[in-house]
Design an enzyme around this catalytic site. Sequence first.
Site, PDB file in Angstrom:
ATOM      1  N   HIS A  55       0.816  -1.225   0.000  1.00 13.17           N
ATOM      2  CA  HIS A  55       0.000   0.000   0.000  1.00 13.17           C
ATOM      3  C   HIS A  55       0.855   1.284   0.000  1.00 13.17           C
ATOM      4  CE1 HIS A  55      -3.211  -2.783   0.981  1.00 13.17           C
ATOM      5  NE2 HIS A  55      -2.563  -3.162   2.056  1.00 13.17           N
ATOM      6  N   SER A  78       1.581  -0.307  -5.417  1.00 11.10           N
ATOM      7  CA  SER A  78       0.695  -0.563  -4.296  1.00 11.10           C
ATOM      8  C   SER A  78       0.190  -1.997  -4.416  1.00 11.10           C
ATOM      9  CB  SER A  78      -0.478   0.419  -4.318  1.00 11.10           C
ATOM     10  OG  SER A  78      -1.058   0.473  -3.037  1.00 11.10           O
ATOM     11  N   SER A  83      -5.611   1.797  -2.410  1.00 10.58           N
ATOM     12  CA  SER A  83      -4.940   2.157  -1.154  1.00 10.58           C
ATOM     13  C   SER A  83      -3.887   3.249  -1.269  1.00 10.58           C
ATOM     14  CB  SER A  83      -4.313   0.904  -0.529  1.00 10.58           C
ATOM     15  OG  SER A  83      -3.295   0.399  -1.365  1.00 10.58           O
ATOM     16  N   ASP A 140       3.165  -7.607   0.117  1.00  8.55           N
ATOM     17  CA  ASP A 140       2.046  -7.520   1.066  1.00  8.55           C
ATOM     18  C   ASP A 140       0.844  -8.191   0.404  1.00  8.55           C
ATOM     19  OD1 ASP A 140      -0.121  -6.877   2.660  1.00  8.55           O
ATOM     20  OD2 ASP A 140       0.441  -4.779   2.918  1.00  8.55           O
ATOM     21  N   GLU A 202       4.397  -9.251   4.331  1.00 12.29           N
ATOM     22  CA  GLU A 202       3.785  -8.419   5.361  1.00 12.29           C
ATOM     23  C   GLU A 202       2.564  -9.040   6.053  1.00 12.29           C
ATOM     24  OE1 GLU A 202       4.707  -5.405   6.373  1.00 12.29           O
ATOM     25  OE2 GLU A 202       2.917  -4.447   7.177  1.00 12.29           O
ATOM     26  N   ASN A 227       4.685 -11.039   9.080  1.00 12.43           N
ATOM     27  CA  ASN A 227       3.400 -10.958   9.791  1.00 12.43           C
ATOM     28  C   ASN A 227       3.478 -11.583  11.173  1.00 12.43           C
ATOM     29  OD1 ASN A 227       0.384 -10.441   9.715  1.00 12.43           O
ATOM     30  ND2 ASN A 227       0.432 -12.632  10.161  1.00 12.43           N
ATOM     31  N   LYS A 232       4.451  -7.382  14.856  1.00 13.49           N
ATOM     32  CA  LYS A 232       3.628  -7.075  13.682  1.00 13.49           C
ATOM     33  C   LYS A 232       2.190  -7.499  13.964  1.00 13.49           C
ATOM     34  CE  LYS A 232       1.725  -6.925   9.538  1.00 13.49           C
ATOM     35  NZ  LYS A 232       0.357  -7.351   9.298  1.00 13.49           N
ATOM     36  N   ASP A 236      -0.060  -4.313  14.600  1.00 15.05           N
ATOM     37  CA  ASP A 236      -0.631  -3.759  13.362  1.00 15.05           C
ATOM     38  C   ASP A 236      -2.037  -4.346  13.126  1.00 15.05           C
ATOM     39  OD1 ASP A 236      -1.294  -4.217  10.548  1.00 15.05           O
ATOM     40  OD2 ASP A 236       0.705  -3.591   9.971  1.00 15.05           O
ATOM     41  N   ASN A 237      -2.124  -5.685  13.107  1.00 14.61           N
ATOM     42  CA  ASN A 237      -3.403  -6.319  12.789  1.00 14.61           C
ATOM     43  C   ASN A 237      -4.467  -5.938  13.817  1.00 14.61           C
ATOM     44  OD1 ASN A 237      -1.263  -7.547  11.434  1.00 14.61           O
ATOM     45  ND2 ASN A 237      -2.307  -9.508  11.244  1.00 14.61           N
ATOM     46  N   CYS A 241      -5.949  -1.987  13.140  1.00 15.89           N
ATOM     47  CA  CYS A 241      -7.336  -2.074  12.665  1.00 15.89           C
ATOM     48  C   CYS A 241      -8.298  -1.403  13.647  1.00 15.89           C
ATOM     49  CB  CYS A 241      -7.729  -3.525  12.415  1.00 15.89           C
ATOM     50  SG  CYS A 241      -6.895  -4.216  10.954  1.00 15.89           S
ATOM     51  N   HIS A 347      -7.606  -9.167   3.515  1.00 15.23           N
ATOM     52  CA  HIS A 347      -6.735  -8.710   2.425  1.00 15.23           C
ATOM     53  C   HIS A 347      -7.393  -8.681   1.044  1.00 15.23           C
ATOM     54  CE1 HIS A 347      -2.893  -7.489   0.812  1.00 15.23           C
ATOM     55  NE2 HIS A 347      -3.172  -8.247  -0.226  1.00 15.23           N
ATOM     56  N   HIS A 400      -3.452   2.188   8.532  1.00 19.96           N
ATOM     57  CA  HIS A 400      -3.046   2.345   9.929  1.00 19.96           C
ATOM     58  C   HIS A 400      -2.178   3.586  10.119  1.00 19.96           C
ATOM     59  CE1 HIS A 400      -4.595  -1.576  10.110  1.00 19.96           C
ATOM     60  NE2 HIS A 400      -3.501  -2.283  10.294  1.00 19.96           N
ATOM     61  N   SER A 408       5.662  -2.623  12.327  1.00 21.05           N
ATOM     62  CA  SER A 408       5.616  -3.555  11.195  1.00 21.05           C
ATOM     63  C   SER A 408       6.805  -3.348  10.269  1.00 21.05           C
ATOM     64  CB  SER A 408       4.345  -3.332  10.375  1.00 21.05           C
ATOM     65  OG  SER A 408       3.226  -3.301  11.208  1.00 21.05           O
ATOM     66  N   GLN A 412      10.086  -5.349   8.699  1.00 26.29           N
ATOM     67  CA  GLN A 412      10.331  -5.502   7.256  1.00 26.29           C
ATOM     68  C   GLN A 412      11.788  -5.196   6.916  1.00 26.29           C
ATOM     69  OE1 GLN A 412       9.066  -6.631   4.593  1.00 26.29           O
ATOM     70  NE2 GLN A 412       6.838  -6.653   4.766  1.00 26.29           N
TER      71      GLN A 412
HETATM   72  P1  NAI Z   1      -6.315 -14.583  11.679  1.00 33.43           P
HETATM   73  O1  NAI Z   1      -6.047 -15.889  11.067  1.00 33.43           O
HETATM   74  O2  NAI Z   1      -5.684 -14.197  12.970  1.00 33.43           O
HETATM   75  O3  NAI Z   1      -7.895 -14.354  11.855  1.00 33.43           O
HETATM   76  C1  NAI Z   1      -8.863 -14.727  10.936  1.00 33.43           C
HETATM   77  C2  NAI Z   1      -9.999 -15.385  11.734  1.00 33.43           C
HETATM   78  O4  NAI Z   1     -11.093 -15.637  10.869  1.00 33.43           O
HETATM   79  C3  NAI Z   1      -9.591 -16.737  12.345  1.00 33.43           C
HETATM   80  O5  NAI Z   1      -9.775 -16.714  13.733  1.00 33.43           O
HETATM   81  C4  NAI Z   1     -10.492 -17.731  11.635  1.00 33.43           C
HETATM   82  O6  NAI Z   1     -10.873 -18.803  12.482  1.00 33.43           O
HETATM   83  C5  NAI Z   1     -11.681 -16.862  11.248  1.00 33.43           C
HETATM   84  N1  NAI Z   1     -12.473 -17.386  10.136  1.00 33.43           N
HETATM   85  C6  NAI Z   1     -12.060 -18.081   9.032  1.00 33.43           C
HETATM   86  N2  NAI Z   1     -13.098 -18.415   8.263  1.00 33.43           N
HETATM   87  C7  NAI Z   1     -14.209 -17.917   8.874  1.00 33.43           C
HETATM   88  C8  NAI Z   1     -15.596 -17.941   8.570  1.00 33.43           C
HETATM   89  N3  NAI Z   1     -16.058 -18.564   7.486  1.00 33.43           N
HETATM   90  N4  NAI Z   1     -16.445 -17.303   9.403  1.00 33.43           N
HETATM   91  C9  NAI Z   1     -16.003 -16.691  10.528  1.00 33.43           C
HETATM   92  N5  NAI Z   1     -14.688 -16.652  10.878  1.00 33.43           N
HETATM   93  C10 NAI Z   1     -13.813 -17.257  10.058  1.00 33.43           C
HETATM   94  O7  NAI Z   1      -5.920 -13.509  10.561  1.00 33.43           O
HETATM   95  P2  NAI Z   1      -5.728 -11.925  10.785  1.00 33.43           P
HETATM   96  O8  NAI Z   1      -4.295 -11.646  11.035  1.00 33.43           O
HETATM   97  O9  NAI Z   1      -6.753 -11.447  11.720  1.00 33.43           O
HETATM   98  O10 NAI Z   1      -6.007 -11.397   9.308  1.00 33.43           O
HETATM   99  C11 NAI Z   1      -7.291 -11.465   8.704  1.00 33.43           C
HETATM  100  C12 NAI Z   1      -7.217 -10.834   7.307  1.00 33.43           C
HETATM  101  O11 NAI Z   1      -6.910  -9.449   7.415  1.00 33.43           O
HETATM  102  C13 NAI Z   1      -6.119 -11.404   6.416  1.00 33.43           C
HETATM  103  O12 NAI Z   1      -6.586 -11.408   5.083  1.00 33.43           O
HETATM  104  C14 NAI Z   1      -4.986 -10.407   6.555  1.00 33.43           C
HETATM  105  O13 NAI Z   1      -4.091 -10.467   5.498  1.00 33.43           O
HETATM  106  C15 NAI Z   1      -5.763  -9.120   6.645  1.00 33.43           C
HETATM  107  N6  NAI Z   1      -5.116  -7.967   7.277  1.00 33.43           N
HETATM  108  C16 NAI Z   1      -5.613  -6.743   6.936  1.00 33.43           C
HETATM  109  C17 NAI Z   1      -5.106  -5.602   7.502  1.00 33.43           C
HETATM  110  C18 NAI Z   1      -5.645  -4.284   7.086  1.00 33.43           C
HETATM  111  O14 NAI Z   1      -5.029  -3.263   7.382  1.00 33.43           O
HETATM  112  N7  NAI Z   1      -6.770  -4.204   6.433  1.00 33.43           N
HETATM  113  C19 NAI Z   1      -4.027  -5.648   8.501  1.00 33.43           C
HETATM  114  C20 NAI Z   1      -3.613  -6.982   8.834  1.00 33.43           C
HETATM  115  C21 NAI Z   1      -4.143  -8.091   8.241  1.00 33.43           C
END
Ligand code: NAI
Length: 479
Positions: A55, A78, A83, A140, A202, A227, A232, A236-237, A241, A347, A400, A408, A412
């Site tokens: 991003h 990006s 983003s 990322d 990332e 990650n 991180k 960050d997550n 968020c 993501h 963020h 984070s 990196q």
């Molecule tokens: P995580 O693996 O810690 O959490 C995801 C959760 O979703 C898990 O607990 C899992 O059991 C649950 N899950 C899976 N399928 C499901 C379903 N059908 N219904 C309900 N729950 C379900 O992963 P994390 O780190 O929380 O990341 C989640 C997403 O966010 C990823 O795609 C990651 O890349 C992205 N992300 C986005 C950020 C942003 O700034 N927008 C920052 C960091 C991560």
Amino acid sequence: KVNGLEFAVADLSLAEAGRHQIRLAEHEMPGLMATRKEYAASKPLKGAKIAGSLHMTVQTAVLIETLVDLGAEVRWASCNIYSTQDEAAAAVVVGRNGTPDKPEGVPVFAWKGETLEEYWWCTDQIFRFDGEGPNMILDDGGDASMLVHKGVEFEAAGAVPEPSEEDSEEYRIVLDRLRKSLAEDSQRFTRIAANIRGVTEETTTGVLRLYEYAKSGELLFPAINVNDSVTKSKFDNKYGCRHSLIDGINRATDVLIGGKVAVVCGYGDVGKGCADALRGQGARVIVTEIDPICALQAAMDGYEVTVLEDVVDKADIFVTATGNFNIITAEHMSRMKHQAIVGNIGHFDNEIDVAGLEKIPGIKRVEIKPQVDEYVFPDGHSIILLSRGRLLNLGNATGHPSFVMSNSFTNQVLAQIELFTKPGEYDKQVYVLPKKLDEQVARLHLDALGVKLTKLTKEQANYIGVDVEGPYKPDHYRY
Ligand code: NAI
């Protein structure tokens, strides 16, 4: 190309506005600034050619300029069509000493609101260093790594396959891009892959892709999973968020969150931050989970945990945070309350079935403003979809804030140094940074918050079996 510099950004005249924001961000990014200072003389990234796909925000600008200060050559795109902060992209191209007429910075290929064709063109551009490819990737979500892996696969086969019925529109565009590359040079990605010392990834979703490649023996170069540095994903997550989810919803809709019913799908690191933020605004928060551990955590944190089907017609705000696909279907959306807000912070854009929504006969899309769309169903009721289902915190806001991204991005930079300076020491596997470095990243952020750390005595250290200087926890500790 201006002044010998290749780039594709929205408007270089935004550079001054971007530079002001970067200057303020630097003060909020003590980890990156300390890293610049520590390595100013030794320049461990001298000779590194980094293809970056992340991003293109103000915080990323500070990361890019840190990599440059450490000696690297960088090309950047990006990792999401919405983003980019155009002023940050312009400032990075113009550079710290250039002007819009005479840019002297870094080649950036990113603007807010790219089409998918443009997005994949930009991603392709980061692999075009003068005369040769990069020797490092900073990724990322794994799109840059995926392009190389697919490129190598198709070059070995001698052809790019025709898309199949199930392939998404985006994958067809990727295939097109690779077909063009193959026609131009039948061994391009094969040579690029051979030169790459490693990738640092990332996010959760990108890391998942890398472990899959490693498991099937297809991973083409060593990878560091940034990650899963504690500093991180647990920061960050979660806290990132917690800040930027609300920022995105507010900027997009300005709807009062207090008193509303909000559903958060997924209670991992991201979901925990999102639920906390919505509750902080006074929403009644409901969580959905598939994992009994995370479901129990949510329940003990005081949230109702149930299935989406039971609340789909009762809630006002829906947020997907699972990293999985088809979480909110078109059928779910058709049953929602009038003007329910639907957004994703995971993501990729397939957590919400936007393609299915748009195929509903008679559905009408009304653009309220960029990245905010009202979908009006044939019966007259509507929902509000943020960023067409792409990460709403980056599409509707600016991602963020600096302080959390400093954690984070310090990971990196350390990961880039590790893989670049130690070729041959890592296999084609996925690694995490040693805990000592993780603790170091946290340490760099304490002073700015006025944190006073208690020092272990030698006797105490012996008693709990650690070194006075750390690491303080075994690798299996979960925080
Ligand atoms: P995580 O693996 O810690 O959490 C995801 C959760 O979703 C898990 O607990 C899992 O059991 C649950 N899950 C899976 N399928 C499901 C379903 N059908 N219904 C309900 N729950 C379900 O992963 P994390 O780190 O929380 O990341 C989640 C997403 O966010 C990823 O795609 C990651 O890349 C992205 N992300 C986005 C950020 C942003 O700034 N927008 C920052 C960091 C991560």
